[in-house]
Design a protein around this motif. Structure first.
Motif, mmCIF file in Angstrom:
data_model
loop_
_atom_site.group_PDB
_atom_site.id
_atom_site.type_symbol
_atom_site.label_atom_id
_atom_site.label_comp_id
_atom_site.label_asym_id
_atom_site.label_seq_id
_atom_site.Cartn_x
_atom_site.Cartn_y
_atom_site.Cartn_z
ATOM 1 N N GLU A 1 0.857 -1.180 0.000
ATOM 2 C CA GLU A 1 0.000 0.000 0.000
ATOM 3 C C GLU A 1 0.895 1.231 0.000
ATOM 4 O OE1 GLU A 1 -3.990 1.526 2.304
ATOM 5 O OE2 GLU A 1 -2.616 0.223 3.370
ATOM 6 N N GLU A 2 0.561 2.165 -0.878
ATOM 7 C CA GLU A 2 1.340 3.395 -0.995
ATOM 8 C C GLU A 2 0.385 4.565 -1.167
ATOM 9 O OE1 GLU A 2 4.743 5.182 -4.008
ATOM 10 O OE2 GLU A 2 4.434 3.013 -3.895
ATOM 11 N N LYS A 3 0.559 5.560 -0.307
ATOM 12 C CA LYS A 3 -0.302 6.750 -0.376
ATOM 13 C C LYS A 3 0.567 7.969 -0.635
ATOM 14 C CE LYS A 3 -3.654 5.012 2.943
ATOM 15 N NZ LYS A 3 -4.344 5.263 4.214
ATOM 16 N N ASN A 4 0.036 8.852 -1.472
ATOM 17 C CA ASN A 4 0.698 10.110 -1.777
ATOM 18 C C ASN A 4 -0.389 11.147 -1.992
ATOM 19 O OD1 ASN A 4 2.369 12.199 -2.710
ATOM 20 N ND2 ASN A 4 3.748 10.744 -3.703
ATOM 21 N N ASP A 5 -0.012 12.386 -2.107
ATOM 22 C CA ASP A 5 -1.010 13.441 -2.318
ATOM 23 C C ASP A 5 -1.803 13.232 -3.595
ATOM 24 O OD1 ASP A 5 -0.210 14.679 0.006
ATOM 25 O OD2 ASP A 5 1.169 16.059 -1.001
ATOM 26 N N ASN A 6 -1.131 12.714 -4.643
ATOM 27 C CA ASN A 6 -1.762 12.616 -5.950
ATOM 28 C C ASN A 6 -2.265 11.216 -6.306
ATOM 29 O OD1 ASN A 6 -1.119 15.306 -6.303
ATOM 30 N ND2 ASN A 6 0.859 14.829 -7.216
ATOM 31 N N TYR A 7 -1.904 10.217 -5.514
ATOM 32 C CA TYR A 7 -2.312 8.859 -5.880
ATOM 33 C C TYR A 7 -2.359 7.931 -4.666
ATOM 34 C CZ TYR A 7 2.671 7.692 -5.635
ATOM 35 O OH TYR A 7 3.949 7.509 -5.207
ATOM 36 N N TYR A 8 -3.011 6.803 -4.886
ATOM 37 C CA TYR A 8 -3.108 5.757 -3.864
ATOM 38 C C TYR A 8 -2.976 4.402 -4.574
ATOM 39 C CZ TYR A 8 -5.222 2.588 -0.473
ATOM 40 O OH TYR A 8 -5.461 1.552 0.380
#
Length: 127
Positions: free
Chosen positions: A65-72
């Motif tokens: 699982e990877e979360k960022n401001d622009n994507y998940y």
């Protein structure tokens, strides 16, 4: 056989069949079996020996699982596998050990004392 029919196959969530790599070699004192099981935890693997057949069963579970401001991104994969091989009668079933380290399962099946196989040349006769 088609991959779906292989008896020793790992079938993942994607439906693809993956057979774990397996190496078997014989030494003077034992048979050594190594299985490549990357990403498989020791608690998710079992090794049994019944009626001369060594079985390795397990399940691979992986989550990312990877979360960022622009994507998940969320990825999961899983699958079960089972491999079984018949070992010679010379194996001492009370002296089989298994260890897993860095994704490689190593099983050592010691031979019974005095079980060294003597090689005998067989004469070929003309008919």
């Amino acid at each position: 056989l088609r991959p779906q029919e292989w008896p020793s196959v790992l079938t993942g969530a994607e439906g693809r069949a993956i057979a774990p790599q397996l190496d078997v070699r014989e030494t003077d004192k034992a048979f050594v079996i190594e299985a490549e099981l990357p990403g498989v935890d020791d608690k998710d693997v079992s090794v049994t020996f019944t009626n001369g057949v060594l079985s390795v069963k397990g399940e691979k579970k992986s989550e990312h699982e990877e979360k960022n401001d622009n994507y998940y991104v969320s990825e999961r994969s899983y699958g079960r596998f089972e491999r079984a091989i018949r070992l010679p009668d010379s194996v001492d079933e009370s002296k089989i050990e298994a260890h897993i380290d860095k994704g490689v399962l190593k099983i050592t099946a010691a031979k019974r004392s005095g079980a060294a196989s003597a090689e005998r040349k067989i004469e070929i006769k003309k008919a």
